[in-house]
Scaffold this motif. Structure first.
Motif, PDB file in Angstrom:
ATOM      1  N   PHE A   1       2.786   1.358 -16.448  1.00 28.16           N
ATOM      2  CA  PHE A   1       3.597   0.354 -15.887  1.00 28.16           C
ATOM      3  C   PHE A   1       3.606  -0.775 -16.943  1.00 28.16           C
ATOM      4  CE2 PHE A   1       3.716  -3.400 -13.354  1.00 28.16           C
ATOM      5  CZ  PHE A   1       5.077  -3.358 -12.803  1.00 28.16           C
ATOM      6  N   LEU A   2       2.818  -1.290 -17.678  1.00 27.85           N
ATOM      7  CA  LEU A   2       2.716  -2.319 -18.696  1.00 27.85           C
ATOM      8  C   LEU A   2       3.704  -1.716 -19.778  1.00 27.85           C
ATOM      9  CD1 LEU A   2      -0.940  -3.554 -18.418  1.00 27.85           C
ATOM     10  CD2 LEU A   2       1.292  -4.449 -17.537  1.00 27.85           C
ATOM     11  N   ASN A   3       3.499  -0.549 -20.058  1.00 30.18           N
ATOM     12  CA  ASN A   3       4.325   0.110 -21.172  1.00 30.18           C
ATOM     13  C   ASN A   3       5.902   0.039 -20.765  1.00 30.18           C
ATOM     14  OD1 ASN A   3       4.872   1.301 -23.648  1.00 30.18           O
ATOM     15  ND2 ASN A   3       5.222   3.195 -22.652  1.00 30.18           N
TER      16      ASN A   3
ATOM     17  N   PHE B   1      -2.990 -12.890 -17.266  1.00 36.02           N
ATOM     18  CA  PHE B   1      -3.261 -11.297 -16.285  1.00 36.02           C
ATOM     19  C   PHE B   1      -3.180 -10.338 -16.911  1.00 36.02           C
ATOM     20  CE2 PHE B   1      -0.771 -14.791 -13.411  1.00 36.02           C
ATOM     21  CZ  PHE B   1      -1.964 -15.105 -12.856  1.00 36.02           C
ATOM     22  N   GLY B   2      -3.384 -10.387 -18.381  1.00 32.96           N
ATOM     23  CA  GLY B   2      -3.460  -9.176 -19.056  1.00 32.96           C
ATOM     24  C   GLY B   2      -2.038  -8.584 -19.452  1.00 32.96           C
ATOM     25  N   LEU B   3      -1.032  -9.085 -19.130  1.00 37.42           N
ATOM     26  CA  LEU B   3       0.447  -8.870 -19.330  1.00 37.42           C
ATOM     27  C   LEU B   3       0.750  -9.089 -20.791  1.00 37.42           C
ATOM     28  CD1 LEU B   3       2.373 -10.356 -16.119  1.00 37.42           C
ATOM     29  CD2 LEU B   3       1.610  -7.781 -16.558  1.00 37.42           C
ATOM     30  N   PRO B   4       1.496  -8.201 -21.469  1.00 38.99           N
ATOM     31  CA  PRO B   4       1.810  -8.510 -22.903  1.00 38.99           C
ATOM     32  C   PRO B   4       2.773  -9.612 -22.853  1.00 38.99           C
ATOM     33  CG  PRO B   4       2.229  -6.135 -22.175  1.00 38.99           C
ATOM     34  CD  PRO B   4       1.817  -6.983 -20.829  1.00 38.99           C
TER      35      PRO B   4
END
Length: 336
Positions: free
Chosen positions: A57-59, A179-182
């Protein structure tokens, strides 16, 4: 009785025509969202352990972030009824310049980025001046400017700039502060919100929509059409420069032509977005939906091991479909 029967017979095709038009308008407004959901369902069902993971999902968001930024700037030019074919060239050129300012001129990171973003906005404004003041067709002028940037870039550095770049610069795109988001995802959200607010909640945004809706009516109402168009082009240039800067940070180098491919991605996303929710209008929310469709599609193809040459086929097909849906939306909105 016969008159009533005749009237009833005439009503049948009218009802069918009405239902057909309603169905087509609904498809043109919500078809892209339905398509996105169907893609998510299909990939989730066939690769649940991979596609539905948080990492994937983050990718997807990371892949979508740069396209969303450059496409949102392009949206502004299309809102005012113009085209900008230079955005990919601008992104590549600025990506080379921002690294060169650090590696060759020894500029600090913050100053290099500020100069790069201002350069992108200036190139965009120059495009706007060519279109509004010199009266050169937008397609010709922006394509010409983009081609010139390629030559200027080769003059500045004929080789990729990969040394002398501070590690802190690459950390901009690779880091995760919230929040650990790029970081590119965070920047994408900020840019989209800012451009949405400007377009929908400010006076200049209303003027942009007025110019795109009816140029002559906007001019007669006292709107300075040329200034509005120049602002739209400058915004597109700024967003392209931001995309090029983030891409160079991500790659850790400045490479001419590295961002050229974002041109087609941006147009596909924006035209997909124009067939979303509204009747063939260009808007930021729709552009985001279009970007997500591209990102999910590319991600799914990668998961299923599709050959890399499938990506341009998918991209080109999406663009043709997007333009077709946009044209359908405009046609039936006008006839409704």
């Amino acid at each position: 009785m016969m008159a009533q029967a005749g009237t009833a017979a005439k009503d049948v095709p009218l009802r069918k025509s009405s239902w057909k038009r309603t169905a087509l308008i609904w498809l043109s407004r919500y078809g892209t969202i339905v398509g996105l959901l169907l893609m998510v369902v299909f990939f989730s069902a066939n690769a649940p352990g991979i596609f539905l993971s948080r990492a994937n999902f983050l990718n997807i968001l990371s892949q979508a972030s740069l396209t969303a930024i450059i496409a949102s700037g392009l949206t502004y030019t299309l809102v005012v009824g113009e085209f900008d074919l230079s955005i990919g060239y601008v992104a590549s050129f600025v990506g080379l310049i921002v690294t060169g300012l650090m590696a060759y001129q020894g500029f600090p990171i913050w100053l290099s980025i500020v100069c790069a973003l201002l350069l992108g906005a200036a190139i965009g404004a120059f495009n706007g001046i060519l279109v509004t003041k010199v009266r050169i067709n937008a397609v010709i002028s922006t394509l010409g400017v983009g081609t010139m940037l390629t030559g200027i870039g080769f003059t500045y550095s004929s080789f990729p700039i990969a040394t002398g770049i501070p590690r802190a610069f690459t950390d901009i795109a690779l880091g995760r502060l919230v929040f650990g988001l790029p970081n590119p995802v965070i920047i994408m959200v900020i840019v989209l919100i800012a451009l949405w607010v400007i377009l929908n909640k400010t006076d200049i945004g209303q003027k942009m929509q007025a110019v795109g809706g009816n140029l002559e009516a906007a001019r007669l109402s006292g709107i300075r059409v040329d200034r509005i168009k120049i602002f739209a082009f400058a915004t597109a240039g700024f967003c392209a420069a931001l995309t090029g800067t983030l891409l160079s940070s991500l790659l850790g180098s400045g490479t001419l032509a590295a961002a050229d491919g974002y041109l087609l991605d941006a147009f596909a996303a924006v035209f997909l977005g124009s067939a979303t929710l509204k009747e063939g209008e260009f808007h930021i929310t729709g552009t985001l939906v279009g970007v997500l469709i591209l990102a999910v599609g590319f991600n799914g193809l990668s998961i299923f091991g599709a050959p890399t040459h499938f990506q341009p086929i998918f991209k080109g097909g999406i663009l043709v479909l997007a333009v077709g849906m946009s044209a359908l939306a405009r046609r039936y909105a006008a006839s409704a």
